[in-house]
Design an enzyme around this catalytic site. Structure first.
Site, PDB file in Angstrom:
ATOM      1  N   LYS A 103       0.650  -1.181  -0.010  1.00 18.55           N
ATOM      2  CA  LYS A 103       0.089  -0.083   0.144  1.00 18.55           C
ATOM      3  C   LYS A 103       1.082   1.242  -0.003  1.00 18.55           C
ATOM      4  O   LYS A 103       1.621   1.318   0.867  1.00 18.55           O
ATOM      5  CB  LYS A 103      -0.727  -0.092   1.297  1.00 18.55           C
ATOM      6  CG  LYS A 103      -1.801   0.929   1.020  1.00 18.55           C
ATOM      7  CD  LYS A 103      -3.068   0.740   0.412  1.00 18.55           C
ATOM      8  CE  LYS A 103      -3.944   1.812   0.361  1.00 18.55           C
ATOM      9  NZ  LYS A 103      -3.706   2.738  -0.971  1.00 18.55           N
ATOM     10  N   LYS A 135       5.177   1.913  -3.089  1.00 19.66           N
ATOM     11  CA  LYS A 135       5.143   3.158  -3.345  1.00 19.66           C
ATOM     12  C   LYS A 135       5.773   3.357  -4.834  1.00 19.66           C
ATOM     13  O   LYS A 135       6.214   2.414  -5.306  1.00 19.66           O
ATOM     14  CB  LYS A 135       6.555   4.080  -2.692  1.00 19.66           C
ATOM     15  CG  LYS A 135       6.270   5.669  -2.772  1.00 19.66           C
ATOM     16  CD  LYS A 135       5.147   5.884  -1.536  1.00 19.66           C
ATOM     17  CE  LYS A 135       5.142   7.361  -1.256  1.00 19.66           C
ATOM     18  NZ  LYS A 135       4.461   7.586   0.003  1.00 19.66           N
ATOM     19  N   THR A 148      -4.524  12.796   6.009  1.00 17.73           N
ATOM     20  CA  THR A 148      -3.340  13.053   6.620  1.00 17.73           C
ATOM     21  C   THR A 148      -3.042  14.143   7.434  1.00 17.73           C
ATOM     22  O   THR A 148      -2.476  13.971   8.590  1.00 17.73           O
ATOM     23  CB  THR A 148      -2.263  13.085   5.225  1.00 17.73           C
ATOM     24  OG1 THR A 148      -2.647  11.959   4.394  1.00 17.73           O
ATOM     25  CG2 THR A 148      -0.914  12.937   5.678  1.00 17.73           C
ATOM     26  N   ASN A 206      -1.475  19.415   0.290  1.00 16.90           N
ATOM     27  CA  ASN A 206      -2.585  18.613   1.045  1.00 16.90           C
ATOM     28  C   ASN A 206      -2.273  18.361   2.394  1.00 16.90           C
ATOM     29  O   ASN A 206      -3.147  18.481   3.405  1.00 16.90           O
ATOM     30  CB  ASN A 206      -2.948  17.270   0.416  1.00 16.90           C
ATOM     31  CG  ASN A 206      -4.011  16.367   0.876  1.00 16.90           C
ATOM     32  OD1 ASN A 206      -3.640  15.659   1.717  1.00 16.90           O
ATOM     33  ND2 ASN A 206      -5.184  16.864   0.720  1.00 16.90           N
ATOM     34  N   SER A 210      -7.105   5.562   3.869  1.00 17.40           N
ATOM     35  CA  SER A 210      -7.118   4.567   2.292  1.00 17.40           C
ATOM     36  C   SER A 210      -7.746   3.344   2.819  1.00 17.40           C
ATOM     37  O   SER A 210      -8.156   2.724   1.979  1.00 17.40           O
ATOM     38  CB  SER A 210      -5.587   4.417   1.966  1.00 17.40           C
ATOM     39  OG  SER A 210      -5.200   5.753   1.135  1.00 17.40           O
TER      40      SER A 210
HETATM   41  N1  GLU Z   1       1.148   8.805   0.142  1.00 15.76           N
HETATM   42  C1  GLU Z   1       0.499   8.847   1.305  1.00 15.76           C
HETATM   43  C2  GLU Z   1       1.593   8.251   2.354  1.00 15.76           C
HETATM   44  O1  GLU Z   1       2.767   8.525   2.160  1.00 15.76           O
HETATM   45  C3  GLU Z   1      -0.744   7.829   1.551  1.00 15.76           C
HETATM   46  C4  GLU Z   1      -0.607   6.606   1.064  1.00 15.76           C
HETATM   47  C5  GLU Z   1      -1.938   5.738   0.930  1.00 15.76           C
HETATM   48  O2  GLU Z   1      -2.775   6.195   1.143  1.00 15.76           O
HETATM   49  O3  GLU Z   1      -1.845   4.622   0.384  1.00 15.76           O
HETATM   50  O4  GLU Z   1       1.403   7.688   3.423  1.00 15.76           O
END
Ligand code: GLU
Length: 421
Positions: free
Chosen positions: A71, A107, A191, A222, A354
């Protein structure tokens, strides 16, 4: 190695090593966790608006999937590189471990400055990217989401494209979608909301109150935006905010909601510069130096370095960004007794919601905004308290305690699967 050339992947490897040592974890666990399980590189030929074809490079790294599918977000940035994507995917494994959600870490990223592309070009690039990584992602394999410079709309295009490939709607393949297309209420804010919750808990842990405190926030994307909005709602005075354009300061607290509206105006170009409600505009690096109670770096990696760490006056740091503190700065922060809430705990609200989005997609039943935020609050406060307990018990930093908790969970899953002894 000089700090300027610090490689984020080497930093995360060192963090894993330190936590494995503190846990007394086996060498084989370290050997597995020190690099991703897989990482693919894709070349994406995109037809530009002027008819020319340009090739963009993209990546997707799956760090670990012992607990559940990978994820993590997808970043669009000119400084993306394979090592950064690998490092960020490892942090996702540990972020999910800290959050106590049934995922591993993934990622993705594309080397692109999206400001140089038209909206149609961004759409073609996003569709091409998900087509290229389709063989390695899936609702039960690895689930992308937004990250730096990627939006719910971009997620919507990706799900549409992936669903076409599958010949059916696959809403759970990507999270952070528009609410009109399978997104969760409260995901967009999640977040930043989580960062504000962690600010509140950090004050509480130090016997203080967020109400009336002074807060400085680096970054107004964001994460920074919603961290600022919710911190203000919880009673903090957000006296300084910076972005790439400048740093705004107001001794009595900036009006964050007005600033939010301002950056959404087309003439502001999504930048805070020129906002009328500030007393003064400074160079953006000044954001670290103000006399505040709490500093929240909510932009990119390696923001707090040995060069600016000594000018920090805040007694609490809450890491909204991923990897904003270099190891050398981290050491100085610990020496000075500054209370630091690490990224893998502080910014875990995004991936937590998420997860809620994915659960709602799989069961096709949707929750209210309040329900989502309440669930997020309960889980994040629990994670904070558990890590605080570990920190006290082992006399380590909050960062090491967070890594210890996450690594133990991943190692236990690997043992349960028979991957390690
Ligand atoms: N990009 C965000 C993070 O670094 C969210 C990742 C997600 O929601 O899967 O945590």
């Amino acid at each position: 190695m000089s700090e300027k050339t610090l490689n984020t992947f080497e930093i995360v490897q060192q963090q894993i090593k330190d936590a494995c040592t503190a846990l007394g974890e086996t060498q084989e666990v370290f050997e597995i966790l020190k690099q991703p399980k897989s990482c693919i590189e894709v070349a994406l030929p995109i037809k530009m608006d002027n008819g020319e074809t340009k090739v963009f490079m993209g990546y997707r790294s799956l760090h670990n999937d012992a607990i559940g599918p990978g994820k993590g977000g997808i970043r669009y940035h000119q400084d993306v590189c394979i090592d950064e994507v690998k490092a960020l995917s490892a942090w996702m494994t540990f972020k999910c471990g800290v959050a106590g959600i049934p995922y591993g870490g993934g990622k993705g990223g594309i080397i692109v400055d999206p400001r140089t592309l038209s909206i149609d070009e961004i759409e073609r690039l996003s569709r091409a990217y998900i087509r290229a990584i389709a063989p390695v992602v899936g609702e039960q394999i690895d689930i992308p989401a937004p990250d730096v410079n990627t939006t719910p709309q971009i997620m919507g295009w990706m799900v549409d494209e992936y669903s076409k490939l599958q010949g059916k709607n696959t809403l759970g393949i990507v999270t952070g979608k528009p609410v009109a297309f399978g997104g969760s209420l409260a995901r967009f804010e999640a977040t930043g909301y989580g960062v504000a919750l962690m600010m509140r808990e950090a004050f509480r842990a130090k016997g203080k109150d967020i109400r009336g405190s002074k807060v400085s926030i680096q970054g107004f994307g964001n994460v920074g935006r919603f961290a600022a909005i919710y911190a203000e709602e919880m009673g903090a005075k957000v006296t300084a905010i910076s972005d790439v354009s400048c740093c705004l300061y107001n001794e009595n607290g900036l009006n964050v909601k007005k600033l939010y509206d301002y950056v959404n105006l087309p003439e502001s170009k999504n930048m805070i510069q020129g906002f009328k409600g500030a007393e003064q505009e400074f160079d953006r690096n000044k954001v670290f130096e103000f006399d505040v109670d709490l500093l929240a770096p909510c932009a990119l990696e390696n923001a707090i370095t040995s060069e600016n760490v000594n000018s920090i006056k805040a007694s609490i740091i809450v890491e909204g960004a991923n990897g904003p503190t270099t190891p050398e700065a981290d050491r100085i922060i610990n020496e000075k007794g500054i209370f630091l809430v690490p990224d893998i705990l502080a910014n875990g609200g995004g991936v937590m919601v998420s997860y809620f989005e994915w659960v709602q997609n799989l069961q096709n039943y949707y929750w209210s905004f309040e329900e989502v935020q309440q669930k997020q609050e309960v889980k994040m406060v629990k994670a904070f308290n558990d890590i605080f307990y570990l920190k006290e018990k082992h006399n380590v930093s909050m960062r090491v305690a967070a890594f210890m908790m996450a690594i133990k969970r991943v190692a236990d899953a690997m043992r349960a699967r028979g991957i390690v002894k």
